[in-house]
Design an enzyme around this catalytic site. Sequence first.
Site, short mmCIF file in Angstrom:
data_model
loop_
_atom_site.label_atom_id
_atom_site.label_comp_id
_atom_site.label_asym_id
_atom_site.label_seq_id
_atom_site.Cartn_x
_atom_site.Cartn_y
_atom_site.Cartn_z
N SER A 49 -44.29 31.67 -6.20
CA SER A 49 -43.57 32.89 -6.57
C SER A 49 -42.20 32.94 -5.90
O SER A 49 -41.95 32.27 -4.89
CB SER A 49 -44.38 34.13 -6.18
OG SER A 49 -44.34 34.27 -4.77
N ASP A 82 -43.45 31.70 -10.37
CA ASP A 82 -44.09 32.98 -10.66
C ASP A 82 -43.18 34.16 -10.27
O ASP A 82 -42.55 34.14 -9.22
CB ASP A 82 -45.40 33.04 -9.86
CG ASP A 82 -46.32 34.15 -10.29
OD1 ASP A 82 -46.31 34.49 -11.48
OD2 ASP A 82 -47.05 34.67 -9.43
N HIS A 83 -43.16 35.17 -11.14
CA HIS A 83 -42.40 36.39 -10.87
C HIS A 83 -40.95 36.11 -10.46
O HIS A 83 -40.47 36.66 -9.46
CB HIS A 83 -43.08 37.24 -9.79
CG HIS A 83 -44.31 37.93 -10.28
ND1 HIS A 83 -44.29 38.95 -11.20
CD2 HIS A 83 -45.62 37.73 -9.99
CE1 HIS A 83 -45.52 39.36 -11.45
NE2 HIS A 83 -46.35 38.62 -10.73
N HIS A 176 -51.42 44.47 -8.52
CA HIS A 176 -51.30 43.35 -7.59
C HIS A 176 -51.83 43.68 -6.19
O HIS A 176 -51.82 44.84 -5.77
CB HIS A 176 -49.83 42.95 -7.44
CG HIS A 176 -49.28 42.18 -8.61
ND1 HIS A 176 -48.57 42.77 -9.62
CD2 HIS A 176 -49.35 40.87 -8.92
CE1 HIS A 176 -48.21 41.84 -10.50
NE2 HIS A 176 -48.67 40.68 -10.11
N HIS A 204 -52.32 39.53 -14.62
CA HIS A 204 -51.82 39.51 -13.24
C HIS A 204 -52.69 40.42 -12.39
O HIS A 204 -53.40 41.29 -12.90
CB HIS A 204 -50.36 39.98 -13.21
CG HIS A 204 -49.41 38.90 -13.62
ND1 HIS A 204 -48.52 38.32 -12.75
CD2 HIS A 204 -49.24 38.27 -14.80
CE1 HIS A 204 -47.84 37.39 -13.38
NE2 HIS A 204 -48.25 37.34 -14.64
#
Length: 278
Positions: A49, A82-83, A176, A204
Site C-alpha cells: 500500500s 494498494d490504495h 478497514h 476491502h
Amino acid sequence: MLAGLREVLDPAVDAGTGVGAFNIICLEHAEAVIWGAEAADVPVVLQVSENAVLYHRSLEPILIATVALARNADVPAVVHLDHVTDPDLVRAGVELGATSVMFDGSRRSYEENVAVTADVVRYCHARNVQVEAELGEVGGKDGVHSSTARTRPDDATAFVDDTEVDALAVAVGSSHAMTERTTKLDLELVGRLRDAVDVPLVLHGSSGVPDDELVRAISAGLTKINIGTHLNATLTRGVRHQLEDQPRLVDPRKYLGPARDDVATEVERLLRLLSKAT
Ligand code: G3H
Ligand code: ZN
C-alpha cells in the site's frame, strides 16, 4: 511466477471462488504469504500500500523484494500496489515490476475520480498492467470505523464503463482495520453489484469479516478478498508470545521466524477457505 490480476481473478469468477489479497508491510509478510500460497497451492495477490511505502520512506526495497519473491513462487502471484492516491507512485511501481495497481480516488468527487482513474488506466493498460479502483469509500483507513457507505449499482456500471478499470472495490458494509471479526455484509447489494458490472468485485477491510460471512460474500459475487490487519495481528501475537516466553532474546530471527510461520499457516488456511467457497 509473477502473474497479472485478471489472470488470477477471471478463473475464480468462473468457478465462483475467491482469491486472497494480503497486505505486505515487511519482508516477513511477503515470505509468509508466498509460503502459505505454495502450501495451499493456489494463486495469491501480494499488495503493497501507499501507506507501507510511506512507512519505508521508499518504494524500491519493499516492492523489488516482493516482485522477486513472486517471480520465484511455485504458484501465480500478483504484485499489486494498494490504495495509491498519487499517480506518480503508480508510474514508479509499474516501472519496478508491479503487475497490478489499485488507484484510490474514493475521496475525490465522482467526476474527478472518473477522470484521474481513466488516466491511470490508459497509462497502465499501455504497459500490460491492470487497475482496480474504488467507488464508495470503505471507511476505517483513518482509524474512524464506518460501515455505512454503500456503492450504488447504477454508479458502478457507469464508473466501470467510463474508466475501463479491470476490477472494482465496492462499499458493502466492511470497514478497514477491524480487529474483531464481527462484520455483517450487505449481501443483497453484492448480488446487485455483481449483476451491474462485468469486472471482478473486490472486498476491502476483510479482516473484520468472519470466515462464514467471507464464504457467503464470495457466493454472492465478491472475488478479490483484501486482508491486512488480521495478518498483522497474527504476526504481532507470534512475536509477543516469543518475547514473553524468552525475555532475553535479542536475535530478531528467533522471534520473527516463528511469527512468520504463524502468518504462513494462517494464509494457507484462509486461501483454502476462499478458494473452495462456492
Ligand atoms: O486494502 C487493504 C485491505 O482493504 C485490508 O483491510 O486491514 O481491514 O483487512 P484490513
Ligand atoms: Zn483497502
